[in-house]
Scaffold this motif. Structure first.
Motif, PDB file in Angstrom:
ATOM      1  N   UNK A 178      76.556 -23.889  61.125  1.00  7.23           N
ATOM      2  CA  UNK A 178      75.636 -23.996  62.360  1.00  7.23           C
ATOM      3  C   UNK A 178      75.240 -25.409  62.777  1.00  7.23           C
ATOM      4  N   UNK A 179      75.798 -25.777  63.659  1.00  8.07           N
ATOM      5  CA  UNK A 179      75.920 -27.350  64.088  1.00  8.07           C
ATOM      6  C   UNK A 179      74.350 -27.864  64.501  1.00  8.07           C
ATOM      7  N   UNK A 180      73.515 -27.117  64.750  1.00 11.81           N
ATOM      8  CA  UNK A 180      72.218 -27.440  65.209  1.00 11.81           C
ATOM      9  C   UNK A 180      71.144 -26.531  64.673  1.00 11.81           C
ATOM     10  N   UNK A 181      69.954 -26.845  64.774  1.00  8.87           N
ATOM     11  CA  UNK A 181      68.893 -25.809  64.722  1.00  8.87           C
ATOM     12  C   UNK A 181      68.273 -25.412  65.907  1.00  8.87           C
ATOM     13  N   UNK A 182      67.134 -24.622  65.856  1.00 11.96           N
ATOM     14  CA  UNK A 182      66.492 -24.445  67.465  1.00 11.96           C
ATOM     15  C   UNK A 182      65.512 -25.347  67.806  1.00 11.96           C
ATOM     16  N   UNK A 183      65.387 -26.435  66.964  1.00 11.22           N
ATOM     17  CA  UNK A 183      64.270 -27.287  67.380  1.00 11.22           C
ATOM     18  C   UNK A 183      64.755 -28.503  68.260  1.00 11.22           C
ATOM     19  N   UNK A 184      64.083 -28.561  69.467  1.00  8.36           N
ATOM     20  CA  UNK A 184      64.376 -29.489  70.206  1.00  8.36           C
ATOM     21  C   UNK A 184      64.230 -31.054  69.877  1.00  8.36           C
ATOM     22  N   UNK A 185      65.239 -31.770  69.972  1.00 10.64           N
ATOM     23  CA  UNK A 185      64.847 -33.438  69.696  1.00 10.64           C
ATOM     24  C   UNK A 185      65.480 -34.149  70.991  1.00 10.64           C
ATOM     25  N   UNK A 186      64.593 -34.763  71.610  1.00  7.37           N
ATOM     26  CA  UNK A 186      65.014 -35.488  72.912  1.00  7.37           C
ATOM     27  C   UNK A 186      65.600 -34.413  73.875  1.00  7.37           C
ATOM     28  N   UNK A 187      66.871 -34.533  74.437  1.00  8.11           N
ATOM     29  CA  UNK A 187      67.377 -33.502  75.273  1.00  8.11           C
ATOM     30  C   UNK A 187      68.344 -32.713  74.636  1.00  8.11           C
ATOM     31  N   UNK A 188      68.423 -32.784  73.344  1.00  7.72           N
ATOM     32  CA  UNK A 188      69.285 -31.580  72.368  1.00  7.72           C
ATOM     33  C   UNK A 188      68.403 -31.113  71.200  1.00  7.72           C
ATOM     34  N   UNK A 189      69.311 -30.462  70.491  1.00  5.31           N
ATOM     35  CA  UNK A 189      68.756 -29.837  69.406  1.00  5.31           C
ATOM     36  C   UNK A 189      69.138 -30.580  67.901  1.00  5.31           C
ATOM     37  N   UNK A 190      68.129 -30.597  67.030  1.00 10.73           N
ATOM     38  CA  UNK A 190      68.323 -31.194  65.662  1.00 10.73           C
ATOM     39  C   UNK A 190      69.609 -30.761  64.964  1.00 10.73           C
ATOM     40  N   UNK A 191      70.406 -31.736  64.836  1.00  9.30           N
ATOM     41  CA  UNK A 191      71.717 -31.473  63.817  1.00  9.30           C
ATOM     42  C   UNK A 191      71.448 -30.927  62.371  1.00  9.30           C
ATOM     43  N   UNK A 192      72.406 -29.843  61.972  1.00  6.50           N
ATOM     44  CA  UNK A 192      72.313 -29.179  61.153  1.00  6.50           C
ATOM     45  C   UNK A 192      73.529 -29.389  60.210  1.00  6.50           C
ATOM     46  N   UNK A 193      74.708 -28.468  60.449  1.00  3.62           N
ATOM     47  CA  UNK A 193      75.916 -28.655  59.643  1.00  3.62           C
ATOM     48  C   UNK A 193      76.904 -29.387  60.524  1.00  3.62           C
ATOM     49  N   UNK A 194      78.118 -30.021  59.700  1.00  3.14           N
ATOM     50  CA  UNK A 194      78.963 -30.570  60.319  1.00  3.14           C
ATOM     51  C   UNK A 194      80.228 -30.028  60.090  1.00  3.14           C
ATOM     52  N   UNK A 195      81.073 -29.564  60.793  1.00  5.83           N
ATOM     53  CA  UNK A 195      82.513 -29.173  60.535  1.00  5.83           C
ATOM     54  C   UNK A 195      83.232 -29.931  59.667  1.00  5.83           C
ATOM     55  N   UNK A 196      84.203 -29.560  58.789  1.00  7.57           N
ATOM     56  CA  UNK A 196      85.113 -30.264  58.185  1.00  7.57           C
ATOM     57  C   UNK A 196      85.816 -30.995  58.942  1.00  7.57           C
ATOM     58  N   UNK A 197      86.879 -31.904  59.226  1.00  9.27           N
ATOM     59  CA  UNK A 197      87.911 -32.476  60.110  1.00  9.27           C
ATOM     60  C   UNK A 197      88.867 -31.375  60.380  1.00  9.27           C
ATOM     61  N   UNK A 198      89.219 -30.457  59.192  1.00  8.19           N
ATOM     62  CA  UNK A 198      90.205 -29.342  59.620  1.00  8.19           C
ATOM     63  C   UNK A 198      89.356 -28.182  60.622  1.00  8.19           C
ATOM     64  N   UNK A 199      88.137 -27.917  60.152  1.00 14.65           N
ATOM     65  CA  UNK A 199      87.538 -26.778  60.975  1.00 14.65           C
ATOM     66  C   UNK A 199      87.489 -27.547  62.495  1.00 14.65           C
ATOM     67  N   UNK A 200      87.111 -28.733  62.409  1.00 13.89           N
ATOM     68  CA  UNK A 200      86.785 -29.204  63.874  1.00 13.89           C
ATOM     69  C   UNK A 200      88.139 -29.325  64.621  1.00 13.89           C
ATOM     70  N   UNK A 201      89.473 -29.407  64.107  1.00 10.83           N
ATOM     71  CA  UNK A 201      90.560 -29.474  64.474  1.00 10.83           C
ATOM     72  C   UNK A 201      90.836 -27.982  65.124  1.00 10.83           C
ATOM     73  N   UNK A 202      90.573 -27.063  64.231  1.00 12.95           N
ATOM     74  CA  UNK A 202      90.854 -25.519  64.531  1.00 12.95           C
ATOM     75  C   UNK A 202      89.884 -25.365  66.038  1.00 12.95           C
ATOM     76  N   UNK A 203      88.680 -25.846  65.888  1.00 12.87           N
ATOM     77  CA  UNK A 203      87.885 -25.572  67.042  1.00 12.87           C
ATOM     78  C   UNK A 203      88.357 -26.209  68.326  1.00 12.87           C
TER      79      UNK A 203
END
Length: 302
Positions: A178-203
Motif C-alpha cells: 500500500x504505497x500511500x494512506x488516504x490522508x492528503x498531504x499537500x497535493x498528494x497522499x501520505x506515503x506508506x509502504x515502499x515496494x522492494x526494487x524487485x517488486x518495483x521492477x515487476x510493476x
C-alpha cells in the motif's frame, strides 16, 4: 555604650523581621504554585473528559482505521462453495490476462504481488476478491480496515488494507504493498509502504501495454508471473454506504449484487492461482465454479 547596645538590638530585630517577611513571602509563592498546579491538572482532566464525551473516543477516519477483527477474517475465509458456484463469473467486468514472463516466486513458492494505495477506490474494491481468493489457499494475519479517499471518485469506499498484514500458505507467497494512506498531504497522499526494487521492477515492466490496457494503473496484480491485471474487476459503487461487516455478510448470499461481483471475481483469481499451484488444494481447484472461471482469464499477452 548603652546606646550602641540598643542600636545593635534594633538592627537584629530589623534583620529578623526582614527574614520573617521573606520566609512568609516564599511560603505564599509556594502555595500559589501548588494551587496553580492543581488547577492546571483539573483543567487538563476536564478537557480530556470533554473531548471524550464530545468525540466518543473514536479515531479519525484517515489512514488505516483499525484491524480487521477475527469475525471479519473468518467470514472472508468461510464463504460456502455453493455460493461460489451460484454466482459464477457473469458479473465480473474484467479479469487478469496471461503473460509470457519469468516465474514470480518467493521462498520457493509462486508469488502473488499486489501494489495499490489506500486512497484508491478501485484498490478498495479489488482488495475484497483478492483477499477472498487468497483465503482459499492460506491465512491472513493483521489485515487492516480502511476506506478510500473522501476527495476521490467513489468516496470513502469501505475496504481492507494489506499494510502490515502477513499471509501464510503452504502453496504460495503473497506481498501486498500500500504505497500511500488516504490522508492528503499537500497535493498528494501520505506515503506508506515502499515496494522492494524487485517488486518495483515487476510493476514497471508489466503494468503497461501490451500486458495491461493502460500504463501504471493501480491496483496492479501479478499472479506468479503467469497472469497480470490492473484496475478493478467491478464497480466500487456497489460497496457505497456499507460497513466492512455488511460487505462480509453479503458475500454469503448468492443473490446479493456484492456477492456476484466480489465472489465472482474471487472465482477468477482462484482459477489463476490454481494454475500456479498445480491445482492444489484439489478441494478448491477442482470445483465446478473454479474450473468454469478459468475460461474468463484473458488470452496471453506480450
Amino acid at each position: 555604650m548603652a546606646r550602641r547596645v540598643e542600636q545593635k538590638a534594633a538592627a537584629r530585630e530589623r534583620i529578623a523581621a526582614q527574614l520573617a517577611a521573606q520566609q512568609q513571602a516564599e511560603r505564599r509563592r509556594r502555595l500559589l504554585l501548588a494551587v496553580g498546579a492543581v488547577v492546571l491538572v483539573v483543567v487538563i482532566v476536564g478537557g480530556l473528559v470533554t473531548i471524550r464525551l464530545v468525540g466518543g473516543g473514536k479515531k479519525t477516519a484517515t489512514g488505516p482505521s483499525g484491524s480487521a477483527d477475527s469475525g471479519l477474517v473468518t467470514a472472508l475465509s468461510s464463504i460456502p462453495d455453493s455460493t461460489f458456484a451460484a454466482v459464477g463469473t457473469s458479473e465480473v467486468k474484467a479479469a487478469p490476462s496471461a503473460i509470457t514472463a519469468p516465474a514470480l516466486t518467493a521462498g520457493g513458492k509462486p508469488k502473488v504481488l499486489y501494489i495499490g494505495a489506500e486512497f484508491c477506490p478501485y484498490c478498495a474494491a479489488e482488495r475484497w476478491p483478492v483477499t477472498v481468493a487468497l483465503s482459499r489457499f492460506g491465512t491472513f494475519s493483521n489485515l487492516g480496515t480502511t476506506h478510500s479517499a473522501s476527495e476521490d471518485v467513489f468516496p470513502n469506499t469501505p475496504t481492507l488494507s494489506f499494510h502490515g498484514a502477513t499471509y501464510t500458505s503452504q502453496y504460495l507467497a503473497f506481498t501486498g504493498v500500500e504505497t500511500t494512506t488516504n490522508e492528503m498531504v499537500g497535493n498528494g497522499y501520505k506515503p506508506l509502504d515502499t515496494p522492494t526494487a524487485e517488486d518495483q521492477k515487476t510493476f514497471d515492466t508489466y503494468n503497461k501495454p501490451p500486458y495491461v490496457d493502460s500504463d501504471g494503473s493501480i491496483p496492479f496484480i501479478d499472479l506468479g508471473g503467469k497472469y497480470v491485471g490492473s484496475g478493478a474487476t467491478y464497480s466500487p459503487d456497489l460497496l457505497a454506504g456499507k460497513t466492512q461487516t455488511e460487505i462480509a455478510d453479503a458475500l454469503k448470499d448468492p443473490s446479493s449484487p456484492i456477492a456476484k461481483a466480489v465472489d465472482g471475481s474471487a472465482n477468477v483469481y482462484t482459477a489463476a492461482i490454481c494454475k500456479l499451484t498445480n491445482n492444489q488444494p484439489a478441494k478448491v481447484c477442482s470445483t465446478d465454479a473454479v474450473t468454469a472461471a478459468a475460461a474468463k482469464l484473458g488470452a496471453a499477452k506480450g
